[in-house]
Design a protein around this motif. Structure first.
Motif, PDB file in Angstrom:
ATOM      1  N   ASP B  26       3.341  38.328  -0.756  1.00 25.67           N
ATOM      2  CA  ASP B  26       3.856  37.523  -1.868  1.00 25.67           C
ATOM      3  C   ASP B  26       2.890  36.352  -1.997  1.00 25.67           C
ATOM      4  O   ASP B  26       2.907  35.427  -1.174  1.00 25.67           O
ATOM      5  CB  ASP B  26       5.280  37.043  -1.577  1.00 25.67           C
ATOM      6  CG  ASP B  26       5.867  36.297  -2.775  1.00 25.67           C
ATOM      7  OD1 ASP B  26       5.105  35.962  -3.706  1.00 25.67           O
ATOM      8  OD2 ASP B  26       7.086  36.036  -2.761  1.00 25.67           O
ATOM      9  N   ALA B  27       2.051  36.402  -2.998  1.00 29.02           N
ATOM     10  CA  ALA B  27       0.969  35.412  -3.113  1.00 29.02           C
ATOM     11  C   ALA B  27       1.448  34.069  -3.636  1.00 29.02           C
ATOM     12  O   ALA B  27       0.734  33.070  -3.536  1.00 29.02           O
ATOM     13  CB  ALA B  27      -0.144  35.959  -4.005  1.00 29.02           C
ATOM     14  N   SER B  77      -3.465  28.090   0.673  1.00 28.33           N
ATOM     15  CA  SER B  77      -3.805  28.669  -0.628  1.00 28.33           C
ATOM     16  C   SER B  77      -3.924  30.184  -0.524  1.00 28.33           C
ATOM     17  O   SER B  77      -4.478  30.713   0.451  1.00 28.33           O
ATOM     18  CB  SER B  77      -5.136  28.111  -1.119  1.00 28.33           C
ATOM     19  OG  SER B  77      -5.616  28.876  -2.209  1.00 28.33           O
ATOM     20  N   HIS B  78      -3.453  30.887  -1.563  1.00 27.87           N
ATOM     21  CA  HIS B  78      -3.621  32.351  -1.575  1.00 27.87           C
ATOM     22  C   HIS B  78      -5.094  32.734  -1.730  1.00 27.87           C
ATOM     23  O   HIS B  78      -5.439  33.906  -1.584  1.00 27.87           O
ATOM     24  CB  HIS B  78      -2.720  33.036  -2.608  1.00 27.87           C
ATOM     25  CG  HIS B  78      -2.761  32.476  -3.990  1.00 27.87           C
ATOM     26  ND1 HIS B  78      -1.675  32.491  -4.832  1.00 27.87           N
ATOM     27  CD2 HIS B  78      -3.753  31.868  -4.692  1.00 27.87           C
ATOM     28  CE1 HIS B  78      -2.004  31.938  -5.983  1.00 27.87           C
ATOM     29  NE2 HIS B  78      -3.257  31.568  -5.924  1.00 27.87           N
ATOM     30  N   ALA B  79      -5.926  31.771  -2.008  1.00 28.19           N
ATOM     31  CA  ALA B  79      -7.368  32.069  -2.049  1.00 28.19           C
ATOM     32  C   ALA B  79      -7.910  32.376  -0.651  1.00 28.19           C
ATOM     33  O   ALA B  79      -9.046  32.803  -0.487  1.00 28.19           O
ATOM     34  CB  ALA B  79      -8.131  30.903  -2.673  1.00 28.19           C
ATOM     35  N   LYS B  80      -7.079  32.108   0.368  1.00 28.51           N
ATOM     36  CA  LYS B  80      -7.510  32.396   1.745  1.00 28.51           C
ATOM     37  C   LYS B  80      -6.790  33.598   2.348  1.00 28.51           C
ATOM     38  O   LYS B  80      -6.705  33.735   3.581  1.00 28.51           O
ATOM     39  CB  LYS B  80      -7.263  31.162   2.617  1.00 28.51           C
ATOM     40  CG  LYS B  80      -8.089  29.955   2.201  1.00 28.51           C
ATOM     41  CD  LYS B  80      -7.913  28.848   3.241  1.00 28.51           C
ATOM     42  CE  LYS B  80      -8.473  27.534   2.745  1.00 28.51           C
ATOM     43  NZ  LYS B  80      -7.962  26.409   3.563  1.00 28.51           N
ATOM     44  N   MET B 117      -6.567  37.518  -6.215  1.00 29.03           N
ATOM     45  CA  MET B 117      -6.351  38.872  -6.746  1.00 29.03           C
ATOM     46  C   MET B 117      -7.413  39.832  -6.216  1.00 29.03           C
ATOM     47  O   MET B 117      -7.107  40.968  -5.836  1.00 29.03           O
ATOM     48  CB  MET B 117      -6.366  38.852  -8.280  1.00 29.03           C
ATOM     49  CG  MET B 117      -5.104  38.277  -8.913  1.00 29.03           C
ATOM     50  SD  MET B 117      -5.206  38.101 -10.721  1.00 29.03           S
ATOM     51  CE  MET B 117      -5.407  39.810 -11.234  1.00 29.03           C
ATOM     52  N   GLU B 118      -8.654  39.376  -6.195  1.00 32.94           N
ATOM     53  CA  GLU B 118      -9.746  40.225  -5.672  1.00 32.94           C
ATOM     54  C   GLU B 118      -9.499  40.598  -4.215  1.00 32.94           C
ATOM     55  O   GLU B 118      -9.710  41.739  -3.807  1.00 32.94           O
ATOM     56  CB  GLU B 118     -11.089  39.496  -5.787  1.00 32.94           C
ATOM     57  CG  GLU B 118     -11.685  39.590  -7.178  1.00 32.94           C
ATOM     58  CD  GLU B 118     -13.020  38.862  -7.290  1.00 32.94           C
ATOM     59  OE1 GLU B 118     -13.343  38.057  -6.373  1.00 32.94           O
ATOM     60  OE2 GLU B 118     -13.729  39.090  -8.277  1.00 32.94           O
ATOM     61  N   GLN B 119      -9.067  39.623  -3.427  1.00 32.24           N
ATOM     62  CA  GLN B 119      -8.800  39.903  -2.011  1.00 32.24           C
ATOM     63  C   GLN B 119      -7.657  40.901  -1.859  1.00 32.24           C
ATOM     64  O   GLN B 119      -7.687  41.783  -0.988  1.00 32.24           O
ATOM     65  CB  GLN B 119      -8.506  38.592  -1.268  1.00 32.24           C
ATOM     66  CG  GLN B 119      -9.735  37.686  -1.177  1.00 32.24           C
ATOM     67  CD  GLN B 119      -9.391  36.291  -0.668  1.00 32.24           C
ATOM     68  OE1 GLN B 119      -8.820  36.142   0.400  1.00 32.24           O
ATOM     69  NE2 GLN B 119      -9.718  35.272  -1.445  1.00 32.24           N
TER      70      GLN B 119
END
Lengths: 187, 187
Positions: B26-27, B77-80, B117-119
């Protein structure tokens, strides 16, 4: 599991909404695949009104629905739907574009398509569905798509829900679905 | 029957794809509604990784999933994502926009959203789903929507199917869904 493609999703909506005994419209009979599916869903107590302007399509559909006596094949423009149907329907289906395997220069056109869609919306019973499968890859297709999209986007949300369902990362303009549900009237 | 709204349709896709024992993400934990739903679907043998940058959201989610010991709440962060998750997942969910009932000035932003999203796409197992519910009515929302749409439209159709599902005749930019399915690799 996979995400449902456009045509199976369209069929699953019809299965949910069309009951035995219903009246329904196939506005573009084509090769008769949808007409047959609707004939099976409505059963002998129902009625399927199937329109096509091409004699070739009417003949192909006639062959496909042989034995289904509750299918009315109408060799006329769907722009004249209200001349043939005057009582409520639970669903109407359009496949826009040209007749598969037929003359690709004979295509559905914006003006008659919009007129036919309006007549179907008028005939829909509450909770009924107008399903429009839009192919826009052929010549003239993008104009018709744009006209249909402008029409459905501006349908009043008090009376209709308009769903768009389609795959958006594919080349060659794959078909997508616009589904319009007529809401129950609030008194 | 009525046409399924966006959030119930999103849930029904999760129900179809997420099995007991799965790992999922769950991002955007937010108030924890999706986290709880995913915790129920994956069960004690699964793992739910729930991210949020806001302490308030992590606290709200913690309360909501009390007793579910297979939920990992990650205040980052969901970027990680890839720093925390390194094995295949069956699904990832994003609800873009701001925290409901929270500070509306803290919103998801294009750059970190696309990176996350890419990850997730990288982590998805074949047939796995990335589900992104896009709210664009708030300030900055339309830029993020456009960035996400450009990204998903250009995902190669050999590797991914991208479905758009949404109602298009409504005012006030209602949320719509983008669902990305990872295809089986052909060897």
């Amino acid at each position: 599991m996979s995400l449902q493609r456009v045509l199976p999703f369209t069929k699953s909506l019809l299965e949910q909404i069309v009951a035995s005994g219903d009246r329904v419209i196939d506005a573009t009979a084509g090769n008769g695949h949808d007409t047959l599916f609707l004939a099976q869903l409505t059963g002998p107590d129902g009625t399927v009104f199937a329109f096509d302007i091409q004699k070739e399509a009417i003949e192909a559909t006639k062959t496909r629905v042989e034995g289904f006596h509750h299918v009315r094949l109408i060799h006329d423009s769907h722009a004249k739907i209200s001349e043939y149907v005057d009582s409520p329907i639970s669903a109407a289906v359009f496949n826009l574009g040209y007749l598969p395997k037929g003359d690709h220069s004979i295509i559905t056109k914006s003006q008659s398509t919009l007129s036919a869609m309006e007549q179907c919306l008028e005939l829909l019973q509450p909770n009924g569905l107008l399903l429009v499968v839009i192919y826009s890859g052929h010549e003239g297709g993008s104009e018709e798509r744009d006209a249909v999209m402008e029409f459905v986007r501006t349908l009043p949300q008090t009376n209709f829900d308009v769903l768009q369902y389609g795959f958006i990362n594919q080349q060659h303009s794959p078909p997508f679905l616009v589904a319009v549900e007529k809401k129950l009237k609030k008194n």
